[in-house]
Scaffold this motif. Structure first.
Motif, short mmCIF file in Angstrom:
data_model
loop_
_atom_site.label_atom_id
_atom_site.label_comp_id
_atom_site.label_asym_id
_atom_site.label_seq_id
_atom_site.Cartn_x
_atom_site.Cartn_y
_atom_site.Cartn_z
N MET A 344 0.78 -1.27 -0.04
CA MET A 344 -0.01 -0.08 -0.01
C MET A 344 0.97 1.25 0.16
O MET A 344 1.74 1.22 0.80
CB MET A 344 -0.89 -0.10 1.16
CG MET A 344 -2.01 -1.07 0.97
SD MET A 344 -3.11 -0.86 2.48
CE MET A 344 -2.18 -2.44 3.31
N CYS A 345 0.58 2.10 -0.96
CA CYS A 345 1.29 3.38 -1.01
C CYS A 345 0.43 4.58 -1.18
O CYS A 345 -0.92 4.37 -1.58
CB CYS A 345 2.24 3.33 -2.10
SG CYS A 345 1.71 3.03 -3.76
N ASN A 346 0.98 5.91 -0.87
CA ASN A 346 -0.04 7.11 -0.87
C ASN A 346 0.36 8.08 -1.75
O ASN A 346 1.56 8.32 -1.68
CB ASN A 346 0.04 7.40 0.50
CG ASN A 346 -0.84 8.51 1.00
OD1 ASN A 346 -0.66 9.11 1.96
ND2 ASN A 346 -2.06 8.90 0.33
N PHE A 347 -0.65 8.72 -2.44
CA PHE A 347 -0.13 9.89 -3.37
C PHE A 347 -1.00 10.99 -2.81
O PHE A 347 -2.22 10.87 -2.55
CB PHE A 347 -0.25 9.33 -4.80
CG PHE A 347 0.35 8.40 -5.20
CD1 PHE A 347 1.67 8.61 -5.77
CD2 PHE A 347 0.36 7.14 -5.24
CE1 PHE A 347 2.30 7.93 -6.49
CE2 PHE A 347 0.99 6.02 -5.47
CZ PHE A 347 2.38 6.43 -6.26
N SER A 372 7.64 1.65 -2.40
CA SER A 372 7.91 0.64 -1.16
C SER A 372 6.51 0.51 -0.30
O SER A 372 5.89 1.75 -0.42
CB SER A 372 9.24 1.17 -0.50
OG SER A 372 9.02 2.28 -0.03
N GLU A 373 6.44 -0.39 0.54
CA GLU A 373 5.23 -0.24 1.44
C GLU A 373 5.28 0.98 2.29
O GLU A 373 5.95 1.17 3.00
CB GLU A 373 5.33 -1.62 2.33
CG GLU A 373 4.26 -1.65 3.60
CD GLU A 373 2.87 -1.48 3.13
OE1 GLU A 373 2.49 -2.18 2.11
OE2 GLU A 373 2.10 -1.01 3.73
N GLY A 374 4.19 1.40 2.33
CA GLY A 374 4.04 2.72 3.02
C GLY A 374 4.36 3.98 2.57
O GLY A 374 4.36 5.05 3.24
N GLU A 375 4.86 3.99 1.49
CA GLU A 375 5.54 5.12 0.93
C GLU A 375 4.56 6.27 0.58
O GLU A 375 3.54 6.12 -0.11
CB GLU A 375 6.51 4.65 -0.43
CG GLU A 375 7.21 5.96 -0.85
CD GLU A 375 8.18 5.56 -1.95
OE1 GLU A 375 8.42 4.29 -2.21
OE2 GLU A 375 8.47 6.33 -2.65
N VAL A 376 4.81 7.63 0.89
CA VAL A 376 4.11 8.79 0.63
C VAL A 376 4.70 9.49 -0.45
O VAL A 376 5.87 9.74 -0.26
CB VAL A 376 3.83 9.34 1.87
CG1 VAL A 376 2.79 10.63 1.71
CG2 VAL A 376 3.30 8.52 2.99
N THR A 377 4.10 9.80 -1.73
CA THR A 377 4.52 10.54 -2.52
C THR A 377 3.64 11.79 -2.78
O THR A 377 2.57 11.77 -2.92
CB THR A 377 4.55 9.79 -3.88
OG1 THR A 377 5.32 8.50 -3.65
CG2 THR A 377 5.13 10.64 -5.11
#
Lengths: 383, 312
Positions: A344-347, A372-377
Motif C-alpha cells: 500500500m502506498c499513498n499519493f 515501497s510499502e507505506g511510501e508517501v509521494t
C-alpha cells in the motif's frame, strides 16, 4: 426526462429546492456562492416556500439553520473552506444534539497561503465532527446525493447531520449535462421531515443540556451507534433511489470500477475519479475503488474489494501534517487484519487545485509499481 | 408610538402571576442577582415562549442532564450564537405558521446571554440579528465579568474592578477601561425598543421585558445582575446593591422607544458612588483618585443620558 446543460451549482440548487427546505441560510464564499444565489432567486420568485436568511458569517448561518431544524423544519446551507472551518464548533453541537441538517460543501483548500481552488482539506478537517460525509464524482452524483443525504440523515435511528462534498469549480462551476429528478419522484422518495422532538411551548423540552462525566460518554456512544445504522441505510437508500429514479452508485458506500481482475487498485474520492476511470480504460490490470461515503467509513467493504490485489495506491487530496494522507491511514488500517496484505502506498495529489490529467494517472500508476510499502509521494511536486 | 403597547398592561405587585417557568432547585449561588432577575423575566414572559440561551452561569445552573429547571422550550448551542439561533427559530416559525404546520398563535422568541456572551464574543451575532429585523427579544444579564469561568474581565466590567484577569499588583490596579455601552450599541441598530433594568425594581424589569416581547421586531433589554461570588459581597446584599447602583447613577434605568430616550427613574439627589463601591471586594483596592475619577465619569455619563432624554 431529458438532459439539461447548466452550471453544476444551479443543478444542485434546483434539487435542493425539490427537497422542500423551509429555511436556507448562508454566507458568501467562493466557490459555494452560486448554489445559494440560485436558491435565493428561487425563493424570491416564489418557486420555493422558504425563508432565505442572509447572515453575517458562516458561524451564524449554521446557527440559524440549527435553530430552525430544532423547530422541526428541513433546512439547507452550503459553504467552503474557511467558512466550514468557522462553523467547526457548531458542527459538533449539531451532531451531538442529533439534528439532521444537510449541507453542501464546495470543497476548497484552506489558507495560508490563501487559495480558492479545490482540494479536500476543508471537509477532511471536519472528519471527526460526527457528520455523515459523502463525496460526489460528478454533478449528476451530487444532484442524486441530495435527497439521499436527507433520507439517511433523517432516518429515525440515524438522526445525524450530513455533508455532501462536491469539488469546488471542478463540479460547482462546470457545465455538465444532468438529469434532474421530477418533483413527484423526489416527494415519493423523501417524505416530509417529522422529528420526534421539537421546540414547542405545548410540550416544553430542553435542547443542549450539559452532561457530566457520568453521562457524556453514553451520548457519544449513541452517535457512534447511529453512524453504524447510517451505513445500513446508505446501502438500502442507494438501492431504493436506483429503483425509483433510475440511478445508483455502487453499493452506496463504495463503487468499483474494473476491479474484477485488477492487480493494481487505486482508492480515491471525488471528481478525480472521473479522470481515473478515463485513464483506467486505457490500462491493463488497474482498477478503481471509489469511496462515496467516507463517514461512516466502509472498512469491511474496502477489505473485501481490495483483498485480492497486489498493489494499492491511495490518493489523498488533503494531508495530515506530520504523518500521511488521512484516507491512506484509514484504508491501510482497514486492511490490517488481512492475512496477506497488498503493498500500500499513498499519493498526495492536487492540493490547492493543481490539475490532474489522464497522463498524470499513467505516471502515478508507474510510480505506484515502484513504491515501497507505506511510501508517501507528493505527486507532481516542483522540488 | 408603538401600537403593540395598546395591549400592554402593567404588572402589579398584588396580582403577580403565580406560575413559575424557571423551577426552583437550580444550582445558582446563594444571593445570585442574575437568577432572581431571570425568574421575574420568565414570569413576565409567561408560557408561550422559546428561550435560546448562550453559554454561561444561567445555562449551567439550570440544565445538568438529566435535570432541567425550564418549564418552557429551551435551547443552548454555543457561547456566541444565541441571537442567531433565535433568528433561525423566528424565521422557521414564520414559515411553519404560513404553511399551517403550527398553530397561528404568537410565540415570543427570547435570546438570553451574559455580559461576555453579549458585549464580547457574541456581539457580531447580535448585531446581525438586530439588523435583520427578526421579531425577537435579546436580554443581556450583566454581572460584569465571566463569572461562570471564575470572574475574568469582560468589556462590561466596570472601571477599576478587580477580576481574575485584572488582578491587583504592583502595576495592576484593576480594569483599566470604562464599561462598554451595550444599550447604545443596540440603539444604533435603529431597533424599536431598548431598555435597561435592575432586579431591585422588579416590576419595572417585568414591565420592560413584557413590552420588549410585545413589540414587533428586534428589542433589547440590558439587566444589571449582582454577583456575590464574583464581586465579593454578602449574598443578602444583592438587592441592596441592585438599588444602590441606580441611586448612585452608575446604572441608570431608561427606555429607548423608537430612538427616543425616556428616563424610567430620574435621580435628582444621587448618593455618592462610594456608597455603591463600598463593601464589594472587587473595589476595595481603589485609590481616592480612582474613586473620584469614577464619580466624575458617572456624573458625566448620566448628564449625557439626560441630554438624550431631553431631545425631541
Amino acid at each position: 426526462m431529458k438532459y439539461i446543460v447548466q452550471e453544476g451549482s444551479h443543478s444542485i440548487a434546483e434539487v435542493i429546492a425539490l427537497c422542500r427546505p423551509g429555511l436556507i441560510s448562508a454566507f458568501p464564499i467562493t466557490p459555494q456562492t452560486h448554489i445559494v444565489e440560485k436558491l435565493a432567486e428561487l425563493v424570491s420568485n416564489g418557486k420555493i416556500d422558504a425563508e432565505f436568511v442572509n447572515v453575517e458569517s458562516e458561524h451564524s448561518a449554521i446557527s440559524v439553520i440549527t435553530g430552525a431544524e430544532a423547530c422541526g423544519m428541513r433546512t439547507f446551507s452550503a459553504t467552503s473552506s474557511q467558512g466550514l472551518a468557522l462553523m467547526h464548533e457548531v458542527l459538533h453541537a449539531v451532531s451531538g444534539m442529533r439534528l439532521p441538517l444537510v449541507m453542501v460543501i464546495a470543497n476548497r483548500a484552506l489558507s495560508a497561503p490563501l487559495n480558492i481552488w479545490n482540494d479536500h482539506s476543508d471537509s477532511m478537517a471536519q472528519r471527526d465532527t460526527s457528520w455523515l460525509q459523502f463525496y460526489a464524482e460528478s454533478v449528476q452524483e451530487a444532484v442524486d446525493l441530495i435527497a439521499q443525504a436527507y433520507r439517511v440523515a433523517e432516518s429515525r435511528d440515524v438522526m445525524l447531520p450530513g455533508m455532501i462534498c462536491v469539488d469546488g469549480y471542478v463540479l460547482t462551476h462546470i457545465y455538465e449535462p444532468v438529469l434532474i429528478p421530477e418533483q413527484e419522484k423526489i416527494d415519493a422518495f423523501l417524505p416530509p421531515y417529522r422529528p420526534e422532538y421539537i421546540l414547542d411551548p405545548e410540550r416544553p423540552m430542553t435542547f443542549g443540556a450539559y452532561a457530566t462525566p457520568n453521562d457524556y460518554m453514553e451520548f457519544k456512544w449513541e452517535q457512534q451507534k447511529a453512524m453504524g445504522n447510517a451505513k445500513r441505510h446508505i446501502v438500502q437508500i442507494n438501492t431504493e433511489y436506483r429503483e425509483l429514479i433510475g440511478r445508483g452508485y455502487g453499493n452506496g458506500l463504495i463503487e468499483l470500477y474494473h476491479m474484477e481482475n485488477a492487480r493494481i487498485a487505486i482508492v480515491a474520492m471525488g471528481s478525480i475519479c472521473g479522470t481515473l476511470k478515463e485513464a483506467i480504460d486505457r490500462m491493463e490490470d488497474v482498477g478503481l475503488v471509489r469511496i462515496r461515503a467516507y463517514r461512516p467509513f466502509p472498512a469491511e467493504e474496502l477489505r473485501d474489494a481490495l483483498r485480492d490485489t497486489e498493489t494499492i495506491a491511495v490518493i489523498d487530496r488533503a494531508f495530515s501534517y506530520g504523518y500521511e494522507g488521512p484516507v491512506f491511514s484509514e484504508v491501510r488500517s482497514a486492511l490490517y487484519t488481512l492475512k496477506e496484505r497488498p503493498l500500500m502506498c499513498n499519493f498526495i495529489v492536487g492540493l490547492g487545485g493543481r490539475d490532474t490529467r489522464v497522463g498524470d494517472i499513467f505516471e502515478l500508476v508507474k510510480k505506484a509499481k515502484e513504491s515501497s510499502e507505506g511510501e508517501v509521494t507528493w505527486f507532481n511536486l516542483k522540488v | 408610538m408603538i401600537s403593540e403597547f395598546e395591549k400592554f398592561k402593567k404588572f402589579k405587585a398584588k396580582t403577580l402571576p403565580e406560575e413559575e417557568f424557571l423551577a426552583s432547585g437550580h444550582r445558582a449561588c446563594q444571593g445570585c442577582g442574575e437568577v432572581l432577575a431571570l425568574r421575574m423575566i420568565m414570569k413576565a414572559l409567561g408560557k408561550n415562549v422559546i428561550i435560546c440561551m448562550a453559554t454561561g452561569c444561567m445555562e449551567i445552573i439550570t440544565t445538568p442532564y438529566p435535570q432541567t429547571a425550564w418549564k418552557v422550550p429551551w435551547i443552548h448551542i454555543t457561547f456566541e450564537n444565541a441571537a442567531s439561533v433565535a433568528s433561525g427559530i423566528e424565521s422557521a416559525l414564520k414559515v411553519l405558521r404560513r404553511k399551517g404546520k403550527v398553530p397561528k398563535r404568537h410565540i415570543d422568541i427570547v435570546a438570553i446571554g451574559g455580559d461576555g456572551a453579549t458585549s464580547d464574543i457574541g456581539l457580531g451575532w447580535i448585531s446581525g440579528a438586530l439588523e435583520r429585523g427578526h421579531d425577537f427579544t435579546y436580554i443581556c444579564l450583566d454581572n460584569e465579568a465571566y463569572m461562570n469561568t471564575g470572574a475574568q474581565r469582560s468589556s462590561c466590567t466596570p472601571y477599576g474592578a478587580m477580576t481574575s484577569t485584572t488582578p491587583i499588583g504592583e502595576k495592576g490596579s484593576g480594569q483599566v477601561t470604562w464599561k462598554k455601552n451595550m444599550p447604545a450599541i443596540a440603539v444604533a441598530h435603529g431597533i424599536p425598543y431598548v431598555a435597561t433594568a435592575s432586579p431591585a425594581y422588579f416590576l419595572d424589569l417585568m414591565n420592560k421585558v413584557k413590552k420588549a416581547a410585545l413589540v414587533k421586531g428586534p428589542t433589547y433589554v440590558h439587566v444589571y445582575a449582582p454577583c456575590p461570588t464574583g464581586w465579593g459581597f454578602a449574598p443578602e446584599r444583592s438587592i441592596e446593591l441592585a438599588r444602590l447602583v441606580v441611586e448612585t447613577k452608575a446604572f441608570p434605568l431608561y427606555e429607548v422607544i423608537e430612538g427616543h430616550y425616556i428616563m424610567s427613574r430620574k435621580i435628582s439627589k444621587a448618593k455618592p458612588i462610594q456608597e455603591y463601591l463600598r463593601g464589594q471586594r472587587r473595589f476595595r483596592h481603589l485609590s481616592e483618585e480612582q474613586v473620584s475619577y469614577i464619580q466624575r465619569r458617572v456624573d458625566a455619563e448620566y448628564e449625557k443620558l439626560i441630554k438624550l432624554s431631553e431631545m425631541k
